[in-house]
Design an enzyme around this catalytic site. Structure first.
Site, PDB file in Angstrom:
ATOM      1  N   HIS A  10       0.852  -1.200   0.000  1.00 53.45           N
ATOM      2  CA  HIS A  10       0.000   0.000   0.000  1.00 53.45           C
ATOM      3  C   HIS A  10       0.884   1.245   0.000  1.00 53.45           C
ATOM      4  O   HIS A  10       0.774   2.111   0.874  1.00 53.45           O
ATOM      5  CB  HIS A  10      -0.958   0.016   1.200  1.00 53.45           C
ATOM      6  CG  HIS A  10      -2.056  -0.983   1.102  1.00 53.45           C
ATOM      7  ND1 HIS A  10      -2.735  -1.464   2.192  1.00 53.45           N
ATOM      8  CD2 HIS A  10      -2.612  -1.606   0.031  1.00 53.45           C
ATOM      9  CE1 HIS A  10      -3.650  -2.333   1.817  1.00 53.45           C
ATOM     10  NE2 HIS A  10      -3.586  -2.438   0.494  1.00 53.45           N
ATOM     11  N   HIS A  34     -11.828  -9.414  -6.007  1.00 52.81           N
ATOM     12  CA  HIS A  34     -11.516  -8.082  -5.479  1.00 52.81           C
ATOM     13  C   HIS A  34     -10.562  -7.441  -6.467  1.00 52.81           C
ATOM     14  O   HIS A  34      -9.694  -8.127  -7.022  1.00 52.81           O
ATOM     15  CB  HIS A  34     -10.922  -8.224  -4.078  1.00 52.81           C
ATOM     16  CG  HIS A  34     -10.252  -6.998  -3.542  1.00 52.81           C
ATOM     17  ND1 HIS A  34     -10.790  -5.742  -3.661  1.00 52.81           N
ATOM     18  CD2 HIS A  34      -9.081  -6.846  -2.852  1.00 52.81           C
ATOM     19  CE1 HIS A  34      -9.987  -4.869  -3.066  1.00 52.81           C
ATOM     20  NE2 HIS A  34      -8.942  -5.516  -2.579  1.00 52.81           N
ATOM     21  N   GLU A  59      -8.539  -4.405  -6.291  1.00 55.44           N
ATOM     22  CA  GLU A  59      -7.376  -3.595  -5.978  1.00 55.44           C
ATOM     23  C   GLU A  59      -6.238  -4.063  -6.884  1.00 55.44           C
ATOM     24  O   GLU A  59      -6.183  -5.222  -7.293  1.00 55.44           O
ATOM     25  CB  GLU A  59      -7.029  -3.791  -4.504  1.00 55.44           C
ATOM     26  CG  GLU A  59      -6.189  -2.696  -3.899  1.00 55.44           C
ATOM     27  CD  GLU A  59      -6.088  -2.834  -2.390  1.00 55.44           C
ATOM     28  OE1 GLU A  59      -5.354  -2.020  -1.796  1.00 55.44           O
ATOM     29  OE2 GLU A  59      -6.706  -3.743  -1.804  1.00 55.44           O
ATOM     30  N   ASP A 112      -3.247  -4.988  -6.695  1.00 56.26           N
ATOM     31  CA  ASP A 112      -2.387  -6.150  -6.426  1.00 56.26           C
ATOM     32  C   ASP A 112      -3.053  -7.451  -6.864  1.00 56.26           C
ATOM     33  O   ASP A 112      -2.383  -8.483  -6.958  1.00 56.26           O
ATOM     34  CB  ASP A 112      -1.987  -6.213  -4.953  1.00 56.26           C
ATOM     35  CG  ASP A 112      -3.167  -6.166  -3.999  1.00 56.26           C
ATOM     36  OD1 ASP A 112      -4.082  -5.368  -4.235  1.00 56.26           O
ATOM     37  OD2 ASP A 112      -3.161  -6.907  -3.005  1.00 56.26           O
ATOM     38  N   HIS A 169     -11.803  -6.153   2.239  1.00 53.25           N
ATOM     39  CA  HIS A 169     -11.798  -4.838   2.900  1.00 53.25           C
ATOM     40  C   HIS A 169     -12.124  -3.703   1.941  1.00 53.25           C
ATOM     41  O   HIS A 169     -11.938  -2.530   2.298  1.00 53.25           O
ATOM     42  CB  HIS A 169     -10.424  -4.592   3.557  1.00 53.25           C
ATOM     43  CG  HIS A 169      -9.287  -4.444   2.579  1.00 53.25           C
ATOM     44  ND1 HIS A 169      -8.511  -3.295   2.526  1.00 53.25           N
ATOM     45  CD2 HIS A 169      -8.801  -5.253   1.627  1.00 53.25           C
ATOM     46  CE1 HIS A 169      -7.587  -3.421   1.607  1.00 53.25           C
ATOM     47  NE2 HIS A 169      -7.746  -4.604   1.053  1.00 53.25           N
ATOM     48  N   ASP A 221      -8.754 -11.307   0.079  1.00 53.01           N
ATOM     49  CA  ASP A 221      -7.989 -10.715   1.176  1.00 53.01           C
ATOM     50  C   ASP A 221      -8.396 -11.253   2.544  1.00 53.01           C
ATOM     51  O   ASP A 221      -7.657 -11.085   3.515  1.00 53.01           O
ATOM     52  CB  ASP A 221      -8.124  -9.189   1.160  1.00 53.01           C
ATOM     53  CG  ASP A 221      -7.181  -8.537   0.152  1.00 53.01           C
ATOM     54  OD1 ASP A 221      -6.199  -9.192  -0.240  1.00 53.01           O
ATOM     55  OD2 ASP A 221      -7.417  -7.386  -0.234  1.00 53.01           O
ATOM     56  N   TYR A 226      -1.923  -8.647   9.744  1.00 49.35           N
ATOM     57  CA  TYR A 226      -2.790  -8.345   8.608  1.00 49.35           C
ATOM     58  C   TYR A 226      -4.175  -7.916   9.097  1.00 49.35           C
ATOM     59  O   TYR A 226      -4.732  -6.908   8.644  1.00 49.35           O
ATOM     60  CB  TYR A 226      -2.891  -9.576   7.706  1.00 49.35           C
ATOM     61  CG  TYR A 226      -3.531  -9.301   6.366  1.00 49.35           C
ATOM     62  CD1 TYR A 226      -2.749  -8.977   5.263  1.00 49.35           C
ATOM     63  CD2 TYR A 226      -4.909  -9.352   6.200  1.00 49.35           C
ATOM     64  CE1 TYR A 226      -3.328  -8.714   4.034  1.00 49.35           C
ATOM     65  CE2 TYR A 226      -5.486  -9.095   4.977  1.00 49.35           C
ATOM     66  CZ  TYR A 226      -4.695  -8.779   3.900  1.00 49.35           C
ATOM     67  OH  TYR A 226      -5.273  -8.510   2.692  1.00 49.35           O
ATOM     68  N   HIS A 239      -3.289 -13.660  -0.532  1.00 46.95           N
ATOM     69  CA  HIS A 239      -1.937 -13.377  -0.038  1.00 46.95           C
ATOM     70  C   HIS A 239      -1.567 -14.463   0.963  1.00 46.95           C
ATOM     71  O   HIS A 239      -2.384 -14.846   1.804  1.00 46.95           O
ATOM     72  CB  HIS A 239      -1.872 -12.021   0.680  1.00 46.95           C
ATOM     73  CG  HIS A 239      -2.120 -10.836  -0.192  1.00 46.95           C
ATOM     74  ND1 HIS A 239      -1.307 -10.497  -1.249  1.00 46.95           N
ATOM     75  CD2 HIS A 239      -3.089  -9.883  -0.136  1.00 46.95           C
ATOM     76  CE1 HIS A 239      -1.769  -9.390  -1.816  1.00 46.95           C
ATOM     77  NE2 HIS A 239      -2.853  -9.008  -1.164  1.00 46.95           N
TER      78      HIS A 239
END
Length: 300
Positions: A23, A79, A81, A83, A145, A164, A192, A225
């Site tokens: 991030h 998701h 995002e 990454d 999230h 996530d 995390y 992850h």
């Protein structure tokens, strides 16, 4: 290198040993991380999530070694995002018409990131995708999230793809939770949660209750992850339930900053007083100007 998880599911992600911040510079990742993507081959073939953009070309080339890209019938993005979706532009150059299954907010986020009019199929909780012998069941999980987040459950293989949720920034070639150091694993899982999900604890509690109420068997939890939970996979779900419920240990964390060490001495005296009052209490002192803020948050 691709790694078979079951007869139908193969890990095709990327282990990032060099990652030290995530991030931007907001999250310290001393043990690296991974971007987990999964290839599902039934009568229909699905790619579940992709990897971070710096590894996008590498991801697509590695995927070509595992499968003819034209054999991929669907892409599922739990998701979006960057990454997780960063390799999409490289992949869609090769297979531009392949349907992308995601939530409505997921479509909006992908469009916002990449400004492409790809073939989006939006789904809601309870919608399914028939693959032949197995089905994918979609479960919206907003704010776990990001607002676009969803989980995907695969029948037959009894796998929950949680993106996530239940993840860790933890690089390992071992792939599974029972093959890594348990202290390291749980430190990274708690870190995390504390830094990414703690704010959304009420939603975590609600979503876990919803998933458990489905009363489906779970043989594996495959996050995006870190390692896969295959040995007693619900152990991390139980931990999330604890962490989301105003979790605390018998510990006091003292956070201070100091210019000439006077405030440090005050903190040490407070710590000594606590130990004198109750030797069973764990006391930790954190200098906020020197220690990593993510580790301090985890201690708190």
């Amino acid at each position: 290198m691709a790694k078979k998880i079951t007869d139908k599911v193969t890990w095709v992600g990327k282990v990032d040993w060099e990652l030290v911040y995530f991030h931007g510079k907001e999250y310290s990742t001393e043990r690296g991380s991974s971007y987990n993507s999964y290839l599902i081959r039934d009568k229909k073939t699905v790619l579940m999530d992709t990897v971070w953009a710096p590894y996008g070309r590498e991801f697509v080339e590695s995927l070509k070694e595992e499968i003819d890209l034209n054999e991929i019938d669907y892409i599922v993005m739990n998701h979006n995002e960057s990454d997780h979706s960063g390799a999409l532009p490289f992949l869609m150059e090769e297979i531009p018409d392949t349907p992308i299954y995601c939530t409505k907010k997921g479509e909006a986020i992908i469009r916002g990131h990449y400004h492409k009019d790809w073939n989006f199929v939006t789904v809601n909780t309870g919608d399914t995708l028939d693959l032949g012998d197995s089905k994918l069941v979609f479960i919206e999980a907003p704010m776990l999230h990001w607002p676009d987040t969803m989980f995907t459950y695969m029948t037959g293989e009894e796998i929950l793809f949680s993106n996530d949720g239940f993840g860790q920034h933890y690089a390992s070639e071992a792939l599974y939770n029972d093959r890594v150091d348990q202290g390291e694993l749980y430190h990274e899982a708690m870190k995390y949660y504390a830094n990414i999900l703690n704010l959304y604890s009420p939603m975590v509690t609600k979503k876990i209750k919803e998933i458990l109420a489905m009363n489906v068997p779970v043989k594996m939890i495959c996050p995006s992850h870190g390692v896969i939970w295959r040995d007693n996979p619900l152990q991390i779900v139980e931990k999330y339930q604890q962490w989301a419920a105003n979790y605390r240990e018998n510990q006091i964390t003292l956070i201070y900053d100091t210019m000439w060490n006077s405030t440090r001495r005050m903190a040490e005296c407070i710590a000594a007083g606590i130990r004198e009052a109750d030797p069973a209490v764990t006391v930790k002192l954190c200098n906020s100007s020197k220690l990593d803020k993510n580790d301090i948050c985890t201690e708190v």
